[in-house]
Design an enzyme around this catalytic site. Sequence first.
Site, mmCIF file in Angstrom:
data_model
loop_
_atom_site.group_PDB
_atom_site.id
_atom_site.type_symbol
_atom_site.label_atom_id
_atom_site.label_comp_id
_atom_site.label_asym_id
_atom_site.label_seq_id
_atom_site.Cartn_x
_atom_site.Cartn_y
_atom_site.Cartn_z
ATOM 1 C CB CYS A 37 0.681 15.888 6.076
ATOM 2 S SG CYS A 37 2.348 15.270 5.914
ATOM 3 N NE ARG A 57 -4.552 15.798 3.271
ATOM 4 C CZ ARG A 57 -4.575 16.071 1.986
ATOM 5 N NH1 ARG A 57 -5.613 15.740 1.258
ATOM 6 N NH2 ARG A 57 -3.566 16.673 1.413
ATOM 7 C CD1 TRP A 107 2.849 10.280 2.648
ATOM 8 C CD2 TRP A 107 1.817 8.681 3.803
ATOM 9 N NE1 TRP A 107 2.987 9.114 1.959
ATOM 10 C CE2 TRP A 107 2.374 8.119 2.633
ATOM 11 C CE3 TRP A 107 1.134 7.846 4.681
ATOM 12 C CZ2 TRP A 107 2.249 6.762 2.329
ATOM 13 C CZ3 TRP A 107 1.015 6.508 4.367
ATOM 14 C CH2 TRP A 107 1.558 5.978 3.211
ATOM 15 C CG ASN A 113 -0.084 18.329 2.783
ATOM 16 O OD1 ASN A 113 0.660 17.399 2.476
ATOM 17 N ND2 ASN A 113 -1.199 18.587 2.142
ATOM 18 N N GLY A 114 3.467 18.879 2.466
ATOM 19 C CA GLY A 114 4.174 19.117 1.208
ATOM 20 C C GLY A 114 5.642 18.805 1.349
ATOM 21 C CD GLU A 169 -2.194 -4.170 -11.296
ATOM 22 O OE1 GLU A 169 -1.717 -5.235 -10.899
ATOM 23 O OE2 GLU A 169 -2.765 -3.360 -10.532
ATOM 24 C CE LYS A 179 -5.965 -3.511 -8.948
ATOM 25 N NZ LYS A 179 -4.605 -3.683 -8.730
ATOM 26 C CD GLU A 186 -6.504 -6.740 -6.453
ATOM 27 O OE1 GLU A 186 -5.653 -6.828 -5.571
ATOM 28 O OE2 GLU A 186 -6.544 -5.774 -7.256
ATOM 29 C CG HIS A 237 1.200 -21.877 -27.122
ATOM 30 N ND1 HIS A 237 1.599 -22.857 -28.000
ATOM 31 C CD2 HIS A 237 1.865 -20.762 -27.501
ATOM 32 C CE1 HIS A 237 2.476 -22.368 -28.858
ATOM 33 N NE2 HIS A 237 2.657 -21.083 -28.576
ATOM 34 C CE LYS A 265 -3.606 -0.175 -0.185
ATOM 35 N NZ LYS A 265 -3.726 -0.427 -1.626
HETATM 36 C C1 G6P Z 1 -2.166 -7.290 -1.034
HETATM 37 C C2 G6P Z 1 -2.906 -6.085 -1.596
HETATM 38 C C3 G6P Z 1 -2.422 -5.822 -3.030
HETATM 39 C C4 G6P Z 1 -0.923 -5.619 -3.046
HETATM 40 C C5 G6P Z 1 -0.188 -6.800 -2.383
HETATM 41 C C6 G6P Z 1 1.264 -6.480 -2.166
HETATM 42 O O1 G6P Z 1 -2.529 -8.430 -1.734
HETATM 43 O O2 G6P Z 1 -4.286 -6.332 -1.599
HETATM 44 O O3 G6P Z 1 -3.058 -4.665 -3.534
HETATM 45 O O4 G6P Z 1 -0.486 -5.467 -4.359
HETATM 46 O O5 G6P Z 1 -0.750 -7.092 -1.119
HETATM 47 O O6 G6P Z 1 1.331 -5.435 -1.228
HETATM 48 P P1 G6P Z 1 2.541 -4.447 -1.057
HETATM 49 O O7 G6P Z 1 2.111 -3.533 0.054
HETATM 50 O O8 G6P Z 1 3.722 -5.295 -0.678
HETATM 51 O O9 G6P Z 1 2.748 -3.756 -2.342
#
Ligand code: G6P
Length: 615
Positions: A2, A27, A75, A101-102, A488, A492, A495, A511, A610
């Site tokens: 937060c 935050r 948060w 916050n905590g 992953e 990354k 992306e 293969h 996001k």
């Molecule tokens: C979008 C974001 C990814 C994320 C995916 C799933 O593609 O750019 O970073 O992994 O959605 O999102 P979620 O909020 O369901 O984990």
Amino acid sequence: MCGIVGYIGHREAYPIILKGLKRLEYRGYDSAGIALFDGTDLKLSKTKGKVANLETKLESEITTHGSVGIGHTRWATHGVPNDVNSHPHYSNSGDLVIIHNGIIENYESLKKELIKRGYVFKSDTDTEVLVNLIEDVKKNEQIKLGKAVQIALNQVVGAYAIAVFDRNKPNEIVVARLGSPLAIGIGDDEFFIASDASPFIEYTKNAIYLEDEEMAIVRRDKGVKIRKIHDDSLVDPYVQELQLNLEQIEKGGYDHFMLKEIYEQPSAILDTFRGRLLTNEAIIKMAGVEDNMKKFLNADRIIIVACGTSWHAGLVAEYIFEDLARIPVEVEYASEFRYRNPIITEKDVVIAISQSGETADTLAAIKLAKSKGAFVFGVCNVVGSSIAREAHAGAYTHAGPEIGVASTKAFTTQITVLTLIALRLSRAKGTISSSDYRHHLIELELIPDKVKKALESDDYVKTIAEIYKDVHNFLYLGRGYNFPVALEGALKLKEISYIHAEGYPAAEMKHGPIALIDENMPIVVIATKKGHYEKVVSNIQEIKSRKGKIIGIVTEGDTQVKELADHVIEVPETIESLSPLLTTIPLQLLSYHIALMLGKNVDQPRNLAKAVTVE
Ligand code: G6P
């Protein structure tokens, strides 16, 4: 996480606090509130939603005059985001007001005690318990606010940055810190309090950063007095001159949110298992699992639904659940699952993983599963999000806000939660021996420090990024628990650098992908000691004989891969099931540095979002 802000001085506090809260919204932003003292009255206004909502509400509700006040942007951790759970919180008498916050871990037992003594609670928060505990101590002992805060904090287990104001003592604000940040800006006869220096950077460059276990009484007339919370010793204030600009401060001194979030992983993982992993007692405590233990134990199988990075965390979980708890697992792309008329029964447990808790396909998948009678368990980061609310039960990751579009700390904290669940279930099912179980708990507790160690490879990873930044293709290989990490790592890189990358199970290379290998192709191979090591070494030899460039992710002290690879990045040793939490770190850093060197927008890559709330 937060954000907290406070002001005491000679200016109008309201605009300073409001602007400060906006700067701290990174935050958390599920609710916000401000309390102001206008010289006679304490005025408080708070609301669900962003600081902008609060601004509209506040200006129609209360007069915004006064030169002392505190504010909060939340948060949520305890209690869903709504008006009542928003901060600040009053004590029962209405004299004290607090922002926090905590997490207060022992709030339930403290609350029970206070209820016995006649205290009434309006919210579900741990924070309201704390402010009443302070009030109770102050009343019983007939002491000043500072002393009461100190005594109360000595009864508290958890993490906090707090600011407390007493309407009967309008010339002071009491602050304290343990585990959550707190800065005090020092002006001329005025003081600023905040989670970081961004709310006050234009007013003063002088700041005191409280250390853990310190509290301060901030007086308009007398300045700042700092003490140790536990042993009461006085601390000489160390006033620092701030060198950073505003943007750097919001990002905690990092150039990008992504880098900040990569570096936050040790503390984010710790926050994920805080209060849940009790290593000494050999206990894992997760209310959502405990309350539904029968459902888990009677499940014919677990179906994991997710998208993107969360789907990769699901793949890691498949290995853990099957390996430790011996429950069959299927991992599904939510977008496929929802449209393919899947067979779902009442004996299925569906685990939906989502950082945002808002991904449209994942939400639709769990609605479908619910309609067929399955039990749905959510693993989300955003408290009170749609998926968290739609699921029958769940566990939050407590990673704090993730702002960078490329997910980093969400991935490792999701794996942490899923590991805790798998361990708890394997214990309940008796599929793990007690010594193996204890060994897992001990190793899990060591992970935050080992992630810190893994982050030390940053400079070296940067030199590797420099060498390969201009290639057009990358291959990532891993086996077992580290196959999802290869996926992953490739995701990354795609992306944020827009370089084509593929993740593959190492043995599948022959293969197909092997045809791509030549002297221009960098291949990242995860080859840690315990995961089919010898077999992966053979794969590395196959690459070498085709002149591919090998970047090995290896266990500290490795010699065999070192001889074969062009570069090796070391990570600390751990048990195989936890290795993804470490091997993923250099891959995050590699994609970050390459994207940066290519001049890409690391935090907001093109075409991505996001939270994908459309299908
Ligand atoms: C979008 C974001 C990814 C994320 C995916 C799933 O593609 O750019 O970073 O992994 O959605 O999102 P979620 O909020 O369901 O984990």
